[in-house]
Design a protein around this motif. Structure first.
Motif, short mmCIF file in Angstrom:
data_model
loop_
_atom_site.label_atom_id
_atom_site.label_comp_id
_atom_site.label_asym_id
_atom_site.label_seq_id
_atom_site.Cartn_x
_atom_site.Cartn_y
_atom_site.Cartn_z
N ALA A 90 -16.56 -45.85 -37.38
CA ALA A 90 -16.54 -46.38 -36.02
C ALA A 90 -17.83 -46.05 -35.26
O ALA A 90 -18.33 -46.88 -34.49
CB ALA A 90 -15.33 -45.84 -35.27
N VAL A 255 -10.35 -51.41 -39.87
CA VAL A 255 -9.87 -50.95 -38.57
C VAL A 255 -11.00 -50.25 -37.80
O VAL A 255 -11.26 -50.53 -36.63
CB VAL A 255 -8.68 -49.98 -38.75
N ASP A 258 -13.75 -52.63 -36.49
CA ASP A 258 -13.33 -53.32 -35.27
C ASP A 258 -13.36 -52.39 -34.06
O ASP A 258 -13.76 -52.79 -32.95
CB ASP A 258 -11.92 -53.87 -35.44
N LEU A 259 -12.94 -51.14 -34.27
CA LEU A 259 -12.95 -50.19 -33.16
C LEU A 259 -14.38 -49.95 -32.68
O LEU A 259 -14.64 -49.87 -31.47
CB LEU A 259 -12.31 -48.87 -33.59
N TYR A 305 -8.66 -49.51 -25.59
CA TYR A 305 -9.55 -48.89 -26.57
C TYR A 305 -9.03 -47.52 -26.99
O TYR A 305 -8.98 -47.21 -28.19
CB TYR A 305 -10.97 -48.76 -25.99
N ALA A 308 -6.05 -47.87 -29.28
CA ALA A 308 -6.46 -48.26 -30.62
C ALA A 308 -7.09 -47.09 -31.37
O ALA A 308 -6.86 -46.90 -32.57
CB ALA A 308 -7.44 -49.43 -30.54
N GLU A 309 -7.89 -46.31 -30.66
CA GLU A 309 -8.53 -45.14 -31.26
C GLU A 309 -7.47 -44.15 -31.75
O GLU A 309 -7.59 -43.59 -32.85
CB GLU A 309 -9.43 -44.49 -30.21
N GLN A 312 -5.81 -45.46 -34.85
CA GLN A 312 -6.69 -45.30 -36.01
C GLN A 312 -6.60 -43.88 -36.56
O GLN A 312 -6.46 -43.67 -37.77
CB GLN A 312 -8.14 -45.61 -35.65
N LYS A 342 -4.61 -51.88 -37.04
CA LYS A 342 -5.42 -53.10 -37.13
C LYS A 342 -5.04 -54.11 -36.04
O LYS A 342 -5.90 -54.83 -35.52
CB LYS A 342 -5.26 -53.74 -38.51
N THR A 345 -6.87 -52.70 -32.88
CA THR A 345 -8.33 -52.75 -32.91
C THR A 345 -8.83 -54.20 -32.89
O THR A 345 -9.87 -54.49 -32.29
CB THR A 345 -8.91 -52.02 -34.14
N THR A 382 -12.86 -59.75 -37.48
CA THR A 382 -11.40 -59.69 -37.38
C THR A 382 -10.72 -60.78 -38.21
O THR A 382 -9.52 -60.68 -38.49
CB THR A 382 -10.93 -59.81 -35.92
#
Length: 419
Positions: A90, A255, A258-259, A305, A308-309, A312, A342, A345, A382
């Motif tokens: 990331a 993943v 994308d992040l 964000y 999503a983090e 992950q 996924k 992200t 994506t």
């Protein structure tokens, strides 16, 4: 112990290659990734705009030791966790997501080797990782055929295999020292091979022309009578017999890419709104950064964000736990956790890269800023691992105890393994 292939020996690799740093810990890996990311970000826009392939950046990535961080300690590596690998990828992706994507199949190979390969081959390839030698991908078939419908043909010739066919979306192959190839023999058995990049008959065509991820060189590989020593070939059919983490790891790296794209877009939105954007017409606001609607929108994207983090990290932790336990039930949980991550992200990468223009205004569209690369990268990447079936897969796992096909998180379903 396997020896280096003759084709590789002829190149005189040892004399040409720079010394590769041996990373010893997760913290060291993260510090090195952060430093590289700072440098890679400097000309990321120019590389994208002019399609300057990242040869020098990849040399630095190789020499840094990051390509070998997940090599187990028993094989001389740091044995970094997948939580750490996700954070490393990331970080690099936030700087330049094309550079982060190029070693995607390289990083996923460690777990594939652990699950499928014999110890002799595993030890040799992991040793190559510690030497900073990049492994590229050549597995996708034209037309998107599944593994049992490969057009690429493996033919056994004594102590060698002959490989013929064509591969597409071959990310990393142009830059690689080794290329990972897949195919099927005349009896329908699936095989995986590691082939030195300069083997006669293996041609990499740099014909990738996607509007995003422009410098991944994810082009075509043509295979015409490629001969590979049978020592570097192993069967792939065993993957269908049990649930394991190899697929989760492969998708987990996407993943993280994308992040990283989301982080870059969000950071540029904040920078632009704080320094260059004009307030909305008719708002009566003197500074764009004081617009209450913009403030609210930045808050919303930031929450997305961070969520999503967190997912992950959770997915990485469950992969780590499944590898330690060896449990199919734990591996299944890690697959579903990666699908959950996924979903988020993907959403935040697309939202952040689109919201940037809504909040930053017309100035943000000027070509000199090249901010559209964030949306182009998000929209392109994506698509690789689409989410439209992942909600269904997650729901079916928790509601009905059914696990989706582990390589796609779509059909077919099977009963989830018991605890």
């Amino acid at each position: 112990m396997l020896d280096k292939p003759v084709a590789a020996q002829r190149r005189g690799e040892a004399a040409e290659e720079p010394a590769v740093h041996l990373i010893r810990s997760d913290d060291e890996a993260l510090a090195i990734a952060a430093a590289l990311a700072t440098d890679f970000a400097q000309d990321a826009g120019k590389r994208d705009r002019e399609r300057i392939l990242p040869w020098e950046e990849l040399k630095r990535l190789s020499a840094s030791g990051l390509l070998g961080i997940t090599v187990p300690k028993a094989h001389g590596g740091a044995g970094a966790s997948y939580v750490t690998l996700g954070r490393v990828v990331a970080l690099i992706a936030a700087a330049d997501p094309s550079i982060a994507q190029i070693p995607q199949s390289h990083f996923s190979a460690v777990d594939k080797l652990r699950v499928l390969a014999e110890e002799d081959l595993r030890s040799f390839i992991l040793g190559e990782f510690l030497q900073g030698r990049l492994f590229g991908n050549a597995t996708a078939e034209p037309g998107g055929k599944t593994s049992k419908e490969h057009k690429t043909r493996f033919t056994r010739l004594g102590d060698h295999f002959r490989i013929d066919g064509t591969k597409v979306y071959a990310t990393g192959a142009l830059f690689a020292r080794w290329v990972s190839l897949t195919g099927t023999d005349e009896d329908g058995n699936d095989w995986n091979a590691y082939v030195p990049r300069e083997t006669p008959g293996l041609e990499v065509v740099d014909d990738w022309d996607g509007f995003g991820q422009r410098i991944t060189a994810s082009g075509t590989v043509k295979l015409d009578g490629v001969l590979v020593d049978a020592r570097f070939v192993y069967p792939r059919s065993a993957r269908d017999e049990r649930i394991h983490t190899a697929s989760a790891v492969a998708q987990f790296i996407h993943v993280a890419i994308d992040l990283g794209i989301a982080k870059a877009a969000l950071d540029d939105t904040i920078r632009f709104v704080s320094t260059l954007a004009h307030p909305a017409r008719g708002s009566g606001i003197a500074r764009a950064a004081d617009d209450p609607i913009a403030v609210r929108d930045i808050g919303e994207v930031t929450v997305q964000y961070h969520a999503a983090e967190a997912l992950q990290d959770r997915a990485g932790r469950l992969i780590d736990e499944a590898i330690v336990s060896g449990s199919e039930a734990d591996a299944a949980k890690s697959l579903v956790a990666v699908a959950e991550a996924k979903i988020l992200t993907t959403a935040v990468a697309l939202t952040a890269s689109s919201k940037l223009f809504e909040l930053a205004g017309t100035q943000a569209t000027h070509a000199r800023h090249n901010l559209d690369r964030h949306w182009r990268n998000a929209r392109t990447h994506t698509l690789h691992d689409g989410i439209r079936w992942k909600y269904h897969a997650v729901g079916n796992f928790y509601l009905n105890g059914q696990l989706a096909d582990p390589w796609t998180m779509g059909h077919p379903y099977r009963p989830a393994p018991a605890e």
